[in-house]
Design an enzyme around this catalytic site. Structure first.
Site, PDB file in Angstrom:
ATOM      1  N   PRO A 116      37.838  34.489  39.847  1.00 46.57           N
ATOM      2  CA  PRO A 116      39.197  34.579  39.319  1.00 46.57           C
ATOM      3  C   PRO A 116      39.226  35.302  37.972  1.00 46.57           C
ATOM      4  O   PRO A 116      38.375  35.063  37.119  1.00 46.57           O
ATOM      5  CB  PRO A 116      39.587  33.102  39.130  1.00 46.57           C
ATOM      6  CG  PRO A 116      38.288  32.391  38.928  1.00 46.57           C
ATOM      7  CD  PRO A 116      37.255  33.139  39.703  1.00 46.57           C
ATOM      8  N   GLY A 117      40.172  36.172  37.806  1.00 48.42           N
ATOM      9  CA  GLY A 117      40.390  36.800  36.498  1.00 48.42           C
ATOM     10  C   GLY A 117      41.745  36.341  36.000  1.00 48.42           C
ATOM     11  O   GLY A 117      41.873  35.481  35.119  1.00 48.42           O
ATOM     12  N   ARG A 118      42.776  36.895  36.644  1.00 46.00           N
ATOM     13  CA  ARG A 118      44.167  36.616  36.264  1.00 46.00           C
ATOM     14  C   ARG A 118      44.469  35.117  36.175  1.00 46.00           C
ATOM     15  O   ARG A 118      45.108  34.668  35.229  1.00 46.00           O
ATOM     16  CB  ARG A 118      45.072  37.247  37.325  1.00 46.00           C
ATOM     17  CG  ARG A 118      46.542  37.163  37.039  1.00 46.00           C
ATOM     18  CD  ARG A 118      47.360  37.593  38.272  1.00 46.00           C
ATOM     19  NE  ARG A 118      46.797  38.732  38.960  1.00 46.00           N
ATOM     20  CZ  ARG A 118      47.159  39.997  38.753  1.00 46.00           C
ATOM     21  NH1 ARG A 118      48.099  40.286  37.898  1.00 46.00           N
ATOM     22  NH2 ARG A 118      46.580  40.979  39.428  1.00 46.00           N
ATOM     23  N   ARG A 128      51.888  47.252  33.200  1.00 43.48           N
ATOM     24  CA  ARG A 128      52.098  46.672  34.533  1.00 43.48           C
ATOM     25  C   ARG A 128      53.523  46.863  35.098  1.00 43.48           C
ATOM     26  O   ARG A 128      53.663  47.182  36.267  1.00 43.48           O
ATOM     27  CB  ARG A 128      51.693  45.191  34.540  1.00 43.48           C
ATOM     28  CG  ARG A 128      50.215  44.986  34.166  1.00 43.48           C
ATOM     29  CD  ARG A 128      49.718  43.574  34.408  1.00 43.48           C
ATOM     30  NE  ARG A 128      49.641  43.286  35.822  1.00 43.48           N
ATOM     31  CZ  ARG A 128      50.552  42.626  36.499  1.00 43.48           C
ATOM     32  NH1 ARG A 128      51.603  42.124  35.892  1.00 43.48           N
ATOM     33  NH2 ARG A 128      50.421  42.447  37.791  1.00 43.48           N
ATOM     34  N   CYS A 179      57.766  56.874  24.618  1.00 41.85           N
ATOM     35  CA  CYS A 179      58.663  57.960  24.989  1.00 41.85           C
ATOM     36  C   CYS A 179      58.683  58.187  26.492  1.00 41.85           C
ATOM     37  O   CYS A 179      58.238  59.228  26.983  1.00 41.85           O
ATOM     38  CB  CYS A 179      58.268  59.222  24.228  1.00 41.85           C
ATOM     39  SG  CYS A 179      58.621  59.006  22.488  1.00 41.85           S
ATOM     40  N   TYR A 194      45.332  41.601  32.268  1.00 39.58           N
ATOM     41  CA  TYR A 194      45.541  43.022  32.584  1.00 39.58           C
ATOM     42  C   TYR A 194      46.564  43.724  31.694  1.00 39.58           C
ATOM     43  O   TYR A 194      46.930  44.844  31.974  1.00 39.58           O
ATOM     44  CB  TYR A 194      45.921  43.212  34.066  1.00 39.58           C
ATOM     45  CG  TYR A 194      44.858  42.703  35.009  1.00 39.58           C
ATOM     46  CD1 TYR A 194      43.640  43.376  35.125  1.00 39.58           C
ATOM     47  CD2 TYR A 194      45.042  41.548  35.760  1.00 39.58           C
ATOM     48  CE1 TYR A 194      42.650  42.899  35.975  1.00 39.58           C
ATOM     49  CE2 TYR A 194      44.054  41.072  36.608  1.00 39.58           C
ATOM     50  CZ  TYR A 194      42.855  41.754  36.709  1.00 39.58           C
ATOM     51  OH  TYR A 194      41.879  41.294  37.548  1.00 39.58           O
TER      52      TYR A 194
HETATM   53  N1  LLP Z   1      36.660  40.487  41.917  1.00 43.94           N
HETATM   54  C1  LLP Z   1      36.778  41.791  42.172  1.00 43.94           C
HETATM   55  C2  LLP Z   1      35.720  42.478  42.902  1.00 43.94           C
HETATM   56  C3  LLP Z   1      37.903  42.496  41.724  1.00 43.94           C
HETATM   57  O1  LLP Z   1      38.020  43.788  41.989  1.00 43.94           O
HETATM   58  C4  LLP Z   1      38.907  41.819  41.000  1.00 43.94           C
HETATM   59  C5  LLP Z   1      40.088  42.518  40.509  1.00 43.94           C
HETATM   60  C6  LLP Z   1      38.725  40.450  40.750  1.00 43.94           C
HETATM   61  C7  LLP Z   1      37.598  39.813  41.232  1.00 43.94           C
HETATM   62  C8  LLP Z   1      39.708  39.637  39.953  1.00 43.94           C
HETATM   63  O2  LLP Z   1      40.969  39.582  40.510  1.00 43.94           O
HETATM   64  P1  LLP Z   1      42.028  38.548  39.898  1.00 43.94           P
HETATM   65  O3  LLP Z   1      41.501  37.173  40.153  1.00 43.94           O
HETATM   66  O4  LLP Z   1      42.180  38.835  38.460  1.00 43.94           O
HETATM   67  O5  LLP Z   1      43.282  38.800  40.648  1.00 43.94           O
HETATM   68  N2  LLP Z   1      45.366  45.753  37.196  1.00 43.94           N
HETATM   69  C9  LLP Z   1      45.901  44.927  38.271  1.00 43.94           C
HETATM   70  C10 LLP Z   1      44.850  44.032  38.868  1.00 43.94           C
HETATM   71  C11 LLP Z   1      43.641  44.782  39.351  1.00 43.94           C
HETATM   72  C12 LLP Z   1      42.590  43.857  39.867  1.00 43.94           C
HETATM   73  C13 LLP Z   1      41.331  44.584  40.149  1.00 43.94           C
HETATM   74  N3  LLP Z   1      40.286  43.763  40.660  1.00 43.94           N
HETATM   75  C14 LLP Z   1      47.090  44.134  37.742  1.00 43.94           C
HETATM   76  O6  LLP Z   1      47.425  44.277  36.574  1.00 43.94           O
HETATM   77  O7  LLP Z   1      47.722  43.395  38.498  1.00 43.94           O
END
Ligand code: LLP
Length: 438
Positions: A297-299, A336, A367, A396
């Site tokens: 998890p990131g987000r 975003r 701009c 992000y």
């Molecule tokens: N693992 C892999 C291999 C990934 O490519 C990603 C995200 C994650 C984990 C984490 O995903 P999360 O749990 O954060 O959803 N810039 C975009 C999101 C791009 C995510 C890319 N990969 C945004 O702002 O929504």
């Protein structure tokens, strides 16, 4: 009792003080804006830790042999790495830069997984020199390159192979990574995943622990995971005859958070029970030993913890059309909305509980006409100097921030128990010039 609108989207400690102003982590947000300037990103340490615990505890209960690795592309900082380590959460990185942040925090190398579809030789060397625990390889070229780099260093590197299961996670086209026609991973449907696994198993300096997939981000539905897991584990079972001994399995990240109140995400415990049950059932069905499960998890760990704080400037009210209220940040610190049409919720930090008087569109200062942070949100009156806070801004935003229009990237503070700690200073004009060669 007066309530803060959309409280469930704000950090868990969000509250009102006696002056009726928004507080986060016991800190008055308007005072933080005065002290550190705006745009300012405020991260709530309590929410970060609670989300780490929701993942570690949620998956740990359902599937004890699981490991949570924070996807540092969502937001990367040495201060955050320290918190993750304390919460027993690992990290995934996708560049030498993200690895450098982890290294600066002396983050334990065995707990780091290196992802990405085109890691360079130098990045792989840096990773191996640091003793990184896992590398997820994404192309035939990378299998050969990593084997060579590992050979030169006399190392046998544990790896996962990223496979692509042709499953649509129903997210924005730009962040969908499970479907066939996208750049990540070896497609299972075409037979390329099998070929890649056989190829990697033949490499003497790679130890193939298993496979990984990531369907996209954010995924508000659980079914794409439970559809992909048996499909991918069937491939793993089939590859046993070629010598694959699965010890690790990773269904990636992608867990959603709330951005607007009418689209709530599943609970972490719901993802945990569905994913764990699916892995167990599939292992049982295909006669596989249950592997170590890695979630990324990131987000969902960092998104809710962060708010973006801006100061209101001018207003353009087009009668019968729309009211634009400009703030001192925008697409440079949050691309975003412009990139994905992402929606957000905003509160007036001076008086969050004040009744709305009409809809406003919060415009950035860049701009471009598309530089709008929140469209048509019901808000109380806003005057120049008022402070607004946009919820769910922790993931992000800053990690995709730019110096567009030669603007300065914001400062970041971490708040806890009424104390604010500066963890990233605001950029200066000198920073803008630092890389220029005169
Ligand atoms: N693992 C892999 C291999 C990934 O490519 C990603 C995200 C994650 C984990 C984490 O995903 P999360 O749990 O954060 O959803 N810039 C975009 C999101 C791009 C995510 C890319 N990969 C945004 O702002 O929504």
């Amino acid at each position: 009792m007066t309530e803060i609108p959309n409280r469930e989207l704000l950090p868990m400690t969000a509250d009102l003080n006696d002056a009726g102003r928004l507080t986060i982590g016991g800190c008055d947000v308007v005072s933080l804006a005065e002290m550190y300037g705006t745009p300012l990103y405020v991260y709530d340490e309590h929410t970060i830790r609670e989300m780490c615990r929701a993942f570690v505890g949620g998956f740990g209960t359902e599937y004890p042999n699981s490991h949570i690795a924070y996807s540092s592309k969502a937001f990367s900082s040495p201060a955050l790495a320290k918190i993750l380590e304390e919460e027993h959460v690992g990290m995934d990185v996708v560049t030498g830069g993200e690895l450098a942040i982890a290294r600066a925090a002396e983050f334990p190398a065995p707990e780091i997984n290196f992802h990405g579809n085109n890691k360079g030789r130098a990045e792989l060397e840096e990773a191996l020199d640091y003793g990184i625990g896992l590398i997820t390889v994404d192309s035939m070229y990378e299998i050969d390159l990593l084997d060579e780099v590992a050979h030169n260093k006399g190392i046998t590197q544990p790896v996962l192979l990223r496979v692509s299961p042709s499953i649509d996670g129903h997210t924005h086209l730009l962040t969908a990574t499970g479907v066939l026609d996208q750049k990540f991973g070896f497609p299972i449907e075409t037979g390329q995943a099998e070929e890649a696994i056989k190829h990697a198993l033949g490499k003497s300096n790679l130890d193939v622990l298993g496979v990984h997939f990531h369907l996209g981000s954010p995924l508000f539905e659980i079914e794409p995971y439970t559809e992909a897991i048996p499909y991918v584990l069937e491939l793993v079972a089939k590859m046993r005859e070629h010598g694959l001994n699965q010890r690790v399995f990773s269904p990636g990240g992608g867990f959603a958070i709330g951005y607007v109140s009418d689209t709530p995400p599943p609970e972490i415990s719901e993802y945990a029970s569905a994913i764990s049950a699916s892995v167990r059932e599939a292992c049982d069905r295909f006669g596989l030993d249950e592997p170590r499960l890695i979630l990324e998890p990131g987000r969902a760990i960092i998104g809710r913890a962060g708010v973006a704080v801006y100061t209101v400037g001018g207003t353009k009210d087009i009668p019968g059309v729309r009211k634009y209220v400009s703030v001192d940040g925008g697409m440079g610190d949050n691309i975003r909305p412009a990139l994905y049409g992402a929606g957000y919720s905003v509160v007036k930090a001076n008086s969050p509980a004040e009744a709305p008087t009409g809809d406003v569109t919060i415009a950035g200062k860049y701009c471009e006409s598309g530089d709008l942070l929140v469209k048509d949100a019901p808000m109380p009156d806003l005057a120049p100097g008022d402070v607004v806070a946009i919820a769910s801004s922790g993931a992000y935003n800053l990690s995709m921030a730019s110096n567009y229009n030669m603007s300065l990237r914001p400062a970041v503070v971490l708040v806890k128990d009424g104390e604010a700690k500066l963890i990233r200073r605001r950029e200066t004009y000198d920073d803008l010039l630092a890389s220029s060669v005169m």
